[in-house]
Design an enzyme around this catalytic site. Structure first.
Site, PDB file in Angstrom:
ATOM      1  N   THR A  32      -6.982  13.484 -11.492  1.00 30.70           N
ATOM      2  CA  THR A  32      -7.336  13.703 -10.186  1.00 30.70           C
ATOM      3  C   THR A  32      -6.587  14.841  -9.668  1.00 30.70           C
ATOM      4  OG1 THR A  32      -7.648  11.203 -10.254  1.00 30.70           O
ATOM      5  CG2 THR A  32      -7.521  12.315  -8.331  1.00 30.70           C
TER       6      THR A  32
ATOM      7  N   LYS B 263      15.681  10.970   0.443  1.00 29.28           N
ATOM      8  CA  LYS B 263      16.508  10.867   1.536  1.00 29.28           C
ATOM      9  C   LYS B 263      16.045   9.890   2.666  1.00 29.28           C
ATOM     10  CE  LYS B 263      17.135  15.808   0.986  1.00 29.28           C
ATOM     11  NZ  LYS B 263      17.144  16.991   1.861  1.00 29.28           N
TER      12      LYS B 263
HETATM   13  N1   CP Z   1      -9.272   8.736 -13.370  1.00 27.57           N
HETATM   14  C1   CP Z   1      -8.009   9.206 -13.055  1.00 27.57           C
HETATM   15  O1   CP Z   1      -7.662   8.809 -11.891  1.00 27.57           O
HETATM   16  O2   CP Z   1      -7.287   9.677 -13.612  1.00 27.57           O
HETATM   17  P1   CP Z   1      -5.912  10.208 -13.296  1.00 27.57           P
HETATM   18  O3   CP Z   1      -4.868   8.832 -12.930  1.00 27.57           O
HETATM   19  O4   CP Z   1      -5.185  10.904 -14.624  1.00 27.57           O
HETATM   20  O5   CP Z   1      -5.878  11.000 -12.064  1.00 27.57           O
END
Ligand code: CP
Length: 301
Positions: free
Chosen positions: A56, A83
């Site tokens: 994503t 922080k």
């Molecule tokens: N499908 C998906 O959300 O993969 P990632 O967690 O790698 O983004």
């Protein structure tokens, strides 16, 4: 008022179809700078991920760059979050710096309820809690529509940890809008309690004989407080194996949002099988996210 991209449920089927049409345009023109690179040139977005991601985060970044958008990659572990800075204050900071959209992932189911009325630039849900992952939902719909030239009437089996899957959540929202049928399979403890009329709980081997596509899901160990997974028995009972593929329709396809665990929910040799569209889904994620970025960043503010 600013429109956020938080859920497929807040979009009509015609709005989703328009995004799918735009995804198709980008799939045909994404490498042609004259067609696409000027569309959002000089805009700036931030990728803000409080949970790990490969697909994503990277595909939003590639999608942005194809459209001429500059990307700030905010890394919580290496920021003033350490922080005591709150999520709201981080986003307000990015807004003050001139960022024009925020791609945001967080583990909290309700995080957007706390932010959506206070942040005045588009928030794009890159996966929040366990309810929805709308950009994944859009790329899954795009992959199905490209394969079958329709969504209406398609039958899709979803197998695995459905209770904790925001991917399944978005698929079920979309299925209702487009008249798809969903078959749920998996260990009973990992299936959701209430289901709608178009969703049926069916033994995995029975579901496989009926469907046009199977969406395999990994067990989301990070969302379980105590679950002991015996990988071997899970693979035997709920894994997609060559023997199970053999009972599916010859034109049925294999989907998985990733990341996948080879040898657990899917046999190693099926990940890149000719009927698998798993890497095609990743490619399609760029086109779907180009469409989402255009939708979000071209709003009048
Ligand atoms: N499908 C998906 O959300 O993969 P990632 O967690 O790698 O983004």
């Amino acid at each position: 008022m600013i429109k956020h991209f938080l859920s497929l449920s807040s979009l009509s089927s015609s709005e989703i179809s328009a995004l799918l049409d735009r995804s198709r345009f980008f799939s045909q023109n994404h490498k042609n700078p004259e067609q696409v690179h000027h569309l959002l040139r000089h805009k700036i977005i931030a990728n803000v991920f409080y949970e790990p991601s490969t697909r994503t985060r990277c595909s939003f970044e590639v999608a942005a760059k194809r459209l001429g958008v500059e990307v700030v990659n905010f890394v919580p572990e290496n920021s003033s979050v350490k922080k005591g800075e709150t999520v709201y204050d981080t986003l307000r900071c990015l807004e003050s710096l001139g960022v024009e959209g925020i791609v945001f992932r967080h583990s909290d189911d309700n995080v957007f309820d706390q932010l959506k009325d206070k942040i005045k630039l588009p928030l794009l849900n890159a996966g929040a809690g366990k309810f929805e992952h709308p950009s994944q939902g859009l790329l899954d719909l795009f992959t199905l529509r490209e394969e079958f030239q329709r969504l209406e009437g398609l039958k899709v089996a979803v197998c695995g940890d459905i209770k904790h899957s925001r991917v399944a959540g978005s698929l079920m929202v979309a299925a209702e809008k487009f008249g798809m049928e969903i078959y749920l399979s998996g260990p009973s403890a990992l299936l959701p309690k209430s289901q709608k009329a178009f969703v049926r709980e069916v033994p995995f081997d029975e579901a496989l004989t009926k469907v046009d596509a199977v969406m395999m899901l990994r067990i989301q160990l990070e969302r379980h407080e105590s679950l002991e997974l015996n990988q071997e028995s899970y693979h035997r009972d709920f894994g997609l194996t060559p023997a199970r593929l053999a009972i599916m329709k010859k034109n049925a396809i294999i989907l998985h949002p990733g990341p996948f665990n080879r040898g657990v929910e899917i046999s190693d040799e099926l990940v890149e099988h000719p009927q698998s569209r798993i890497f095609k889904q990743m490619e399609n994620g760029v086109y779907a996210r180009m469409a989402i970025l255009e939708w979000a960043l071209n709003q009048k503010r």
